[in-house]
Design a protein around this motif. Sequence first.
Motif, mmCIF file in Angstrom:
data_model
loop_
_atom_site.group_PDB
_atom_site.id
_atom_site.type_symbol
_atom_site.label_atom_id
_atom_site.label_comp_id
_atom_site.label_asym_id
_atom_site.label_seq_id
_atom_site.Cartn_x
_atom_site.Cartn_y
_atom_site.Cartn_z
ATOM 1 N N VAL B 163 0.857 -1.182 0.000
ATOM 2 C CA VAL B 163 0.000 0.000 0.000
ATOM 3 C C VAL B 163 0.901 1.242 0.000
ATOM 4 O O VAL B 163 1.986 1.229 0.575
ATOM 5 C CB VAL B 163 -0.951 0.024 1.222
ATOM 6 C CG1 VAL B 163 -1.913 -1.157 1.188
ATOM 7 C CG2 VAL B 163 -0.178 0.022 2.526
ATOM 8 N N PRO B 164 0.470 2.323 -0.669
ATOM 9 C CA PRO B 164 1.294 3.532 -0.716
ATOM 10 C C PRO B 164 1.550 4.053 0.696
ATOM 11 O O PRO B 164 0.620 4.130 1.509
ATOM 12 C CB PRO B 164 0.445 4.509 -1.521
ATOM 13 C CG PRO B 164 -0.540 3.665 -2.272
ATOM 14 C CD PRO B 164 -0.787 2.465 -1.419
ATOM 15 N N LEU B 165 2.798 4.423 0.992
ATOM 16 C CA LEU B 165 3.189 4.823 2.343
ATOM 17 C C LEU B 165 2.357 5.960 2.913
ATOM 18 O O LEU B 165 1.965 5.930 4.077
ATOM 19 C CB LEU B 165 4.662 5.243 2.350
ATOM 20 C CG LEU B 165 5.717 4.132 2.446
ATOM 21 C CD1 LEU B 165 7.112 4.720 2.270
ATOM 22 C CD2 LEU B 165 5.611 3.408 3.780
ATOM 23 N N ALA B 173 2.754 5.442 9.845
ATOM 24 C CA ALA B 173 3.528 5.098 11.046
ATOM 25 C C ALA B 173 4.953 4.704 10.667
ATOM 26 O O ALA B 173 5.879 4.854 11.461
ATOM 27 C CB ALA B 173 2.850 3.973 11.821
ATOM 28 N N LEU B 174 5.156 4.195 9.449
ATOM 29 C CA LEU B 174 6.516 3.924 8.953
ATOM 30 C C LEU B 174 7.200 5.223 8.564
ATOM 31 O O LEU B 174 8.307 5.545 9.007
ATOM 32 C CB LEU B 174 6.468 3.000 7.726
ATOM 33 C CG LEU B 174 6.080 1.541 7.956
ATOM 34 C CD1 LEU B 174 5.824 0.840 6.622
ATOM 35 C CD2 LEU B 174 7.178 0.821 8.738
ATOM 36 N N LEU B 175 6.509 5.981 7.718
ATOM 37 C CA LEU B 175 7.051 7.182 7.093
ATOM 38 C C LEU B 175 7.493 8.219 8.135
ATOM 39 O O LEU B 175 8.544 8.843 8.002
ATOM 40 C CB LEU B 175 5.953 7.759 6.198
ATOM 41 C CG LEU B 175 6.286 8.639 5.019
ATOM 42 C CD1 LEU B 175 7.382 8.049 4.164
ATOM 43 C CD2 LEU B 175 5.027 8.842 4.176
ATOM 44 N N ALA B 176 6.686 8.374 9.182
ATOM 45 C CA ALA B 176 6.934 9.429 10.168
ATOM 46 C C ALA B 176 8.246 9.210 10.923
ATOM 47 O O ALA B 176 8.824 10.164 11.435
ATOM 48 C CB ALA B 176 5.776 9.508 11.156
ATOM 49 N N GLY B 221 11.747 3.762 11.756
ATOM 50 C CA GLY B 221 10.733 3.455 10.747
ATOM 51 C C GLY B 221 10.977 2.147 10.032
ATOM 52 O O GLY B 221 10.671 2.005 8.857
ATOM 53 N N LYS B 222 11.537 1.184 10.732
ATOM 54 C CA LYS B 222 11.846 -0.110 10.108
ATOM 55 C C LYS B 222 10.601 -0.982 9.957
ATOM 56 O O LYS B 222 10.522 -1.801 9.049
ATOM 57 C CB LYS B 222 12.866 -0.853 10.970
ATOM 58 C CG LYS B 222 14.119 -1.190 10.181
ATOM 59 C CD LYS B 222 15.130 -1.874 11.031
ATOM 60 C CE LYS B 222 16.041 -2.702 10.162
ATOM 61 N NZ LYS B 222 17.066 -3.388 10.917
ATOM 62 N N ALA B 223 9.657 -0.827 10.872
ATOM 63 C CA ALA B 223 8.424 -1.614 10.799
ATOM 64 C C ALA B 223 7.318 -0.872 11.526
ATOM 65 O O ALA B 223 7.580 0.042 12.325
ATOM 66 C CB ALA B 223 8.626 -3.001 11.406
#
Lengths: 261, 261
Positions: B163-165, B173-176, B221-223
């Motif tokens: 899914v798009p980040l 939650a990854l991107l931030a 932001g690894k997971a």
Amino acid sequence: MGRASSFCKYSRRRHEIDHPEAAMTATDNAAPPGLSQTFAKGIAVLRAFDEAQSHLTLAEVARRAGLDRAAARRLVLTLAHLGYVRQQGRVFSLTPRVLVLAGSFLRGHRFGIAVQPVLAAAAARVGEQVSLAMPDGEHAVYVAQAAPAGGMVSLGLTLGSRVPLGQTAIGQALLAFMDRPPAGAMPRNGLAGVRRAGFAFADGVFEPGMAGLAVPVGAGGKAALGMSAPSVRLAQGPARTACLATLRDAARALAPVVEDL
Amino acid sequence: MGRASSFCKYSRRRHEIDHPEAAMTATDNAAPPGLSQTFAKGIAVLRAFDEAQSHLTLAEVARRAGLDRAAARRLVLTLAHLGYVRQQGRVFSLTPRVLVLAGSFLRGHRFGIAVQPVLAAAAARVGEQVSLAMPDGEHAVYVAQAAPAGGMVSLGLTLGSRVPLGQTAIGQALLAFMDRPPAGAMPRNGLAGVRRAGFAFADGVFEPGMAGLAVPVGAGGKAALGMSAPSVRLAQGPARTACLATLRDAARALAPVVEDL
């Protein structure tokens, strides 16, 4: 010498059946005409990473894929460039992008909607992890799983794990109903009992005291649904009867999906 | 004309970031030196099969992989020979063997033992499917999932779904918390709120009335760990607080595993 060498030949053949990449890229085997040996070598490099060793040096990749170092280097760097492999110093490992290849299969066949809810309900009812497997050469490959909350810690078999067909309940439930079972996978004592009973039971394969129970899904050995639990629970009696009924209900619900695979 | 052509260039660039195979095999792009263009083309053929179309003719494989028909034929027949693709008449589809590639990643990182039980417990507590995702370019890829028995039928996102980040809670939650977030993935209004709160909330992305809640796992932001539920349940109040606490507990338990990925 005679025995040893024919044993080696036999193991070699089994390895080639299991890893057609190895057969195709072996230096004494010409690639079948019209196929790409480079692509097969690349897949062999991708397969070099496995559960036994997730982090590999270039020399290890070359050895495991059966390639010379220059070819292995070119192919592993291609995978790194494409994002399937990550390099940290001298060591390479797979990235989560390899899961996207599995995702295409799973979503293409609507596993999220059609398979996973059935498995989750079955896992809750039997109180153990349940798995759906399909044949892959002489192995069963796990294509879906569900676990109940607070169930036993899993044996470590995940989606994409492979187990030899003849040795486990889930493998035997596939093998017994296959139209053309691979000869080498058949257990010595046959599977007439499994065919008669309509389910397979195997005790202590992965761990003493743990047993597996599995039923076919649909016709022709296309898929099987199985669970593991302490042997005392699955060996006989009402607990086994209840587990079997749950597995059979779920197998019936999954049959139309599997028909389509 | 100017606007249209720069839009095309932009879409083309996004497509290439998302599909490096396409960039590498495009006829106007030379392969980077030392890499194998044939292998990249082969991977593009494997990627041509996806959830939108699981059964493809040779012409469709060629078109989707951006290859001429002869090259596509050679590569798809190689995949069929290796057992990753099945041919039925004029139509090709993936076999369960593609899951073995995912299995290497999952078992190499002990997902069955270290991740799945934590997810199963969290899913049972929140009463909804929970998913663990990792970044893959401008997308989040789902690397593990668990669903409670009798939960809502899933949205159809399975392991390996992307899914798009910027658009979903799990992606945000990854991107931030990423050290170097991909520029194109950042939502217009930024993610300062997510960083401050330590969780992401997104409403109605896939379906009106359904919302997503997600927390980072470990640092950098690894997971991220996320769940979906009816918006009314997740928008505020004690239900949201309880879900958030469960996600955070599970994220803490998973952090050491993720550290190692």
